[in-house]
Write a protein that holds these residues in place. Structure first.
Motif, mmCIF file in Angstrom:
data_model
loop_
_atom_site.group_PDB
_atom_site.id
_atom_site.type_symbol
_atom_site.label_atom_id
_atom_site.label_comp_id
_atom_site.label_asym_id
_atom_site.label_seq_id
_atom_site.Cartn_x
_atom_site.Cartn_y
_atom_site.Cartn_z
ATOM 1 N N THR A 301 -47.370 -30.060 54.040
ATOM 2 C CA THR A 301 -48.753 -30.547 53.950
ATOM 3 C C THR A 301 -49.370 -30.633 55.345
ATOM 4 O O THR A 301 -50.506 -30.195 55.573
ATOM 5 C CB THR A 301 -48.795 -31.926 53.273
ATOM 6 N N LEU A 305 -52.531 -28.589 57.108
ATOM 7 C CA LEU A 305 -53.622 -29.299 57.768
ATOM 8 C C LEU A 305 -53.811 -28.789 59.195
ATOM 9 O O LEU A 305 -54.947 -28.550 59.641
ATOM 10 C CB LEU A 305 -53.333 -30.806 57.770
ATOM 11 N N ALA A 326 -55.033 -32.387 52.087
ATOM 12 C CA ALA A 326 -54.176 -33.127 53.014
ATOM 13 C C ALA A 326 -54.219 -34.621 52.737
ATOM 14 O O ALA A 326 -53.178 -35.287 52.665
ATOM 15 C CB ALA A 326 -54.600 -32.846 54.452
#
Length: 410
Positions: A301, A305, A326
């Motif tokens: 994740t 981002l 995110a």
């Protein structure tokens, strides 16, 4: 029976020796504070005392096990708390990155901070116990928990789903670890459409499909997504039929059945938390497909981002989607860590209660053993005094007998 001098001497000596032996035994009982010195003193009590000794020794080992268990759980709790703190910082930065006045350089600065957080979280997820075992690798605790797969650019889990257990009482085992699957992998990714590019036909030449109201879309997704592997192709594809006019209208179909309809102004259709931009406004059709629910660990994740923050070519709409994904996934990761912490707390409470129970049991076992083999000091001193008196009497009698002579009576 004729008593000879030899017989009287022998009887007196035997009496003295027996009394000396009784005195010695009484003294040893007082010194050791034990009533039963050898198994022959009380075979039944000795056998029962050995059983209590075994239980006491087992409890001592359970106490050591509980100490080890508590240490490991406290270490894991500290690691998880630090991970959660790092995720809270990452969430704050993701919100900050949504500031519309930030330049590419500002975003790159935030990306550098998130890289630092990602590195810290990776180190924590690869934390080890005091004996060098990976905490979150399950039974594969000699294998690094997370590592970067250079071929995919994704962080992958290297352990299994096992959980070590430690025996803390008779018939009671408590889990001493949590694996990475339960703690970091079972994190729901943001629900989304399979592609932001809708398939346009008829008079419509292009369409963009974005999730804008996540809660509404989540409800729609959960109610309509078909997870059956045997489902027909296109089971999760929806068709929006548009009719240009005054007003412009649309209807949403799935498999030929109308599930919703309404009107829209301009070139934007809003439906179930979705925002569909069409060009031009005309009679036509837009198709979009629901993405399958997925799981994603926090390291990947943060990777996504960072990629969004450092991509100068990304469109504003796609950038907003990156931030939305995110923030949702960081929140879900924190919640999953919190669930693991709750389980840890329960195990620590259980260990504390078992410690108290084992302590009470230990007291009872030692008391029962003491009743069987240990000494009543008042009774023992009385017995010692009695045996010493008997010995003194035997010695005095022997002295008088030794002085007897027939000439004394002639």
């Amino acid at each position: 029976m004729r008593l000879s001098n030899n017989l009287m001497y022998q009887n007196s000596v035997n009496s003295i020796l027996n009394n000396q032996q009784n005195v010695n035994k009484a003294q040893e009982q007082v010194n050791t504070q034990k009533r039963v010195l050898t198994a022959s003193d009380d075979p039944s009590a000795t056998a029962r005392a050995l059983l209590y000794t075994d239980r006491i020794q087992a409890n001592e080992q359970y106490s050591k096990n509980i100490t080890m268990l508590t240490s490991r759980l406290n270490t894991q709790e500290s690691v998880l708390e630090n991970i959660k703190g790092s995720l809270e910082k990452a969430h704050t930065l993701a919100i900050q990155a949504g500031n519309g006045v930030y330049t590419d350089i500002d975003r790159e600065g935030i990306a550098e901070e998130i890289k630092s957080i990602q590195s810290s979280v990776l180190d924590l997820m690869n934390a080890k116990t005091e004996d060098g075992k990976y905490i979150f690798s399950g039974y594969q605790d000699n294998t690094q928990t997370y590592s970067l797969d250079s071929s995919t650019g994704k962080y992958v889990y290297g352990g299994d789903q096992g959980q070590h257990k430690i025996k803390v009482a008779e018939g009671v085992e408590i889990k001493s670890s949590d694996n990475g699957v339960d703690t970091f992998e079972k994190v729901n990714a943001r629900l989304d459409v399979a592609s932001n590019d809708g398939v346009a036909s008829g008079g419509i030449t292009s369409a963009k499909v974005y999730v804008r109201e996540q809660a509404q879309f989540d409800s729609f997704h959960k109610a309509n997504y078909n997870a059956d592997p045997a489902a027909a192709v296109g089971a999760n594809t929806f068709n929006i039929i548009t009719t240009a006019g005054t007003p412009n209208t649309y209807q949403v179909e799935q498999g030929g059945s109308v599930i919703s309809s309404g009107s829209f102004e301009g070139s934007q259709i809003k439906f179930a938390g979705l925002e569909i931009d069409i060009s031009p406004v005309a009679n036509g059709q837009i198709d979009f497909t629901l993405e399958a629910p997925q799981k994603e660990n926090i390291l990947n994740t943060l990777n996504d981002l960072i990629a969004g923050l450092t991509d100068p070519t990304i469109s504003q709409e796609d950038y907003e989607q990156v931030l939305a994904a995110a923030m949702i996934q960081i929140d879900n990761s924190k919640n999953q860590v919190s669930l693991t912490q709750a389980g840890l707390g329960g195990r620590l409470n259980t260990a504390e209660k078992i410690t108290q129970s084992n302590s009470d049991l230990d007291v009872n076992n030692k008391s029962s053993r003491a009743d069987l083999i240990e000494l009543d000091m008042a009774e023992a001193i009385t017995e010692l005094t009695k045996q010493e008196t008997a010995l003194q009497a035997s010695q005095a009698t022997f002295g008088r007998l030794a002085k007897l002579s027939l000439f004394d009576y002639l």
